[in-house]
Scaffold this active site. Structure first.
Site, short mmCIF file in Angstrom:
data_model
loop_
_atom_site.label_atom_id
_atom_site.label_comp_id
_atom_site.label_asym_id
_atom_site.label_seq_id
_atom_site.Cartn_x
_atom_site.Cartn_y
_atom_site.Cartn_z
N TYR A 147 -25.52 -70.87 74.23
CA TYR A 147 -25.61 -69.41 74.30
C TYR A 147 -24.98 -68.76 73.07
CZ TYR A 147 -25.21 -64.70 76.31
OH TYR A 147 -25.31 -63.36 76.55
N LYS A 151 -26.91 -66.47 70.23
CA LYS A 151 -26.53 -65.09 69.98
C LYS A 151 -26.01 -64.88 68.55
CE LYS A 151 -27.56 -63.31 73.99
NZ LYS A 151 -28.63 -62.29 74.11
#
Length: 241
Positions: A147, A151
């Site tokens: 993640y 990002k």
């Protein structure tokens, strides 16, 4: 004040059926814009037009834009890439599929959306691309290597687009929310919520409207000279990173 920026605009928000994406879409609706949300469920806030879309497939993204443009009566001028997933687990337990699925949705999905949007933006010499990242993009988070990487990649994507298309009236910026009060954070164990809260200088979780206000600012005329920026909305959690 340009004619393009003062009239009603055509806005598309991916992942606009709940949480942060829902609040962003509702904020654009409230200020009088034509708003389309994409989601796998095909639902969104009142006043917005919803289309089902899967950002991991280019054909689905293209079909969603085509339907959105037809409903709006013109090309999409503001794009908020918000759709994202998580598959949290420690690095040594993370499978290739865990990593690939998160990158394919969060990073490659945003690329597909931006690429499709850029076609009409280049022709019109106007566009606003806003990518929803996270405080963990630069802060890091155990159990979220996939993640955080996805990002963080949005920052490089936005800055490359700024270098490439900035001279054509197109801006690309990143909003990096911290811990926001959503169904996802509410589901965390109380001890974990308390630990997160203790690390936030503001002493509270953010609200979805806090993020929405940052997004509408970056999409507006007052932010026309801002591009390639990362705007944290995290109560000071990630400052210095």
């Amino acid at each position: 004040m340009s004619q393009v920026e003062t009239r009603q605009r055509n806005v598309l928000v991916t992942g606009g059926n709940r949480g942060i994406g829902y609040a962003i879409a509702a904020a654009f609706v409230d200020q009088g814009d034509k708003v389309v949300v994409t989601s796998r469920s095909g639902q969104g806030p009142d006043g917005a037009y919803a289309v089902a879309a899967d950002v991991t497939r280019s054909d689905s993204v293209d079909a969603a834009f085509t339907e959105a443009e037809q409903w709006c009566g013109g090309p999409i001028e503001v794009v908020v890439a918000n759709a994202g997933i998580t598959a949290d687990t420690l690095l040594m337990r993370m499978s290739d599929d865990d990593f690939d699925r998160v990158l394919d949705t969060n990073l490659a999905g945003t690329f597909r959306v931006a690429r499709r949007a850029s076609k009409s933006m280049i022709q019109r010499r106007f566009g606003r691309l806003i990518f929803i990242s996270s405080v963990v993009a630069l802060y890091g988070s155990p159990g979220q290597a996939n993640y955080a990487a996805s990002k963080a990649g949005l920052i490089g994507l936005a800055r490359s687009i700024t270098r490439e298309l900035g001279g054509r009236g197109i801006t690309a910026n990143v909003v990096a929310p911290g811990f926001i009060d959503t169904d996802m954070t509410a589901a965390l164990p109380q001890a974990q919520q308390d630990a997160y809260l203790a690390a936030i200088p503001a002493g509270r979780f953010g609200g979805t409207k806090d993020v929405a206000r940052a997004v509408t600012f970056l999409a507006g005329e007052d932010a026309a000279y801002i591009s390639g920026a990362v705007l944290p909305v995290d109560g000071g959690l990630g400052m210095g990173h």
